[in-house]
Enzyme design. Structure first.
Site, PDB file in Angstrom:
ATOM      1  N   ARG A  11      -1.760   6.057   1.232  1.00  0.00           N
ATOM      2  CA  ARG A  11      -0.642   6.980   0.979  1.00  0.00           C
ATOM      3  C   ARG A  11      -1.090   8.424   0.773  1.00  0.00           C
ATOM      4  O   ARG A  11      -0.467   9.185   0.056  1.00  0.00           O
ATOM      5  CB  ARG A  11       0.195   6.508  -0.216  1.00  0.00           C
ATOM      6  CG  ARG A  11       0.874   5.178  -0.005  1.00  0.00           C
ATOM      7  CD  ARG A  11       1.989   5.322   1.020  1.00  0.00           C
ATOM      8  NE  ARG A  11       2.586   4.012   1.307  1.00  0.00           N
ATOM      9  CZ  ARG A  11       2.630   3.494   2.524  1.00  0.00           C
ATOM     10  NH1 ARG A  11       2.142   4.135   3.550  1.00  0.00           N
ATOM     11  NH2 ARG A  11       3.202   2.342   2.729  1.00  0.00           N
ATOM     12  N   HIS A  49       6.565   2.363   9.494  1.00  0.00           N
ATOM     13  CA  HIS A  49       5.775   3.264  10.344  1.00  0.00           C
ATOM     14  C   HIS A  49       6.491   3.494  11.676  1.00  0.00           C
ATOM     15  O   HIS A  49       6.554   4.622  12.173  1.00  0.00           O
ATOM     16  CB  HIS A  49       4.382   2.695  10.596  1.00  0.00           C
ATOM     17  CG  HIS A  49       3.355   3.161   9.630  1.00  0.00           C
ATOM     18  ND1 HIS A  49       2.616   4.291   9.837  1.00  0.00           N
ATOM     19  CD2 HIS A  49       2.946   2.655   8.447  1.00  0.00           C
ATOM     20  CE1 HIS A  49       1.782   4.462   8.829  1.00  0.00           C
ATOM     21  NE2 HIS A  49       1.963   3.478   7.964  1.00  0.00           N
TER      22      HIS A  49
END
Length: 185
Positions: A11, A49
């Site tokens: 992240r 994603h």
């Protein structure tokens, strides 16, 4: 042709940075995904994603034969975004169905060594741009368990080897890129 490695922690913003590089390249972008949806949580991550990137980017899924796929897809008019090398590494480590105990020496599958060597062999000669995304997993504590330590070691070795043959290398932390090799893109 430019080959770029973008790496960072979980992240950190590395995928978003790599996607910005691809979007601003002016080239046709192909998204080469290496993830396998082994469980529901990973399937959710893959879907997130997929939803975040432009719909116009075709996705090619290849969990193992990365070098051959790059050779097949690479042209001077295209940029291939590979997300990510560490998932590819995981796939290779377990490609022969190995059940690795957390004790003793770990013998990596033969395919692990051959696919890694093949990637490093073909990468310098690819005619198109490539942006690799990879995780930096070696900046924390030494992992507990032999397989985790093996993975950390192999990920570090892979990142070093790919960085050595890439023109540009960028480390991303807290969404901020730090250009280590080749300057800003």
């Amino acid at each position: 042709m430019t080959h770029t490695l973008v790496f960072g922690g979980a992240r950190s913003g590395k995928s978003a940075h790599a996607e910005r590089l691809a979007a601003h390249s002016g080239k046709e972008v192909i998204y080469l995904a290496t993830a396998l949806a082994g469980d529901g949580e990973m399937a959710t991550r893959i879907a997130q994603h997929r939803d975040q990137r432009p719909a116009a980017w075709p996705t090619v899924e290849e969990p193992l034969a990365l070098a051959d796929t790059l050779q097949r897809l690479s042209t001077p008019a295209k940029l291939i975004l590979v997300d990510c090398l560490t998932l590819w590494l995981t796939n290779l480590m377990f490609s022969e169905g190995g059940d690795y105990p957390d004790v003793g020496n770990i013998a990596l599958p033969a395919r692990f060594h051959s696919e890694r060597a093949r990637l490093l062999e073909v990468l310098p000669a690819l005619p198109g741009d490539v942006v690799f995304v990879s995780n930096e997993v070696g900046m924390g504590i030494v992992p507990y368990g032999a397989i985790s330590r093996c993975f950390t070691d192999e990920a570090g070795r892979l990142n070093q080897a790919v960085a050595a043959v890439c023109d540009r290398v960028t480390f991303v932390a807290a969404g901020l890129p730090l250009h280590l090799k080749g300057g800003p893109c």
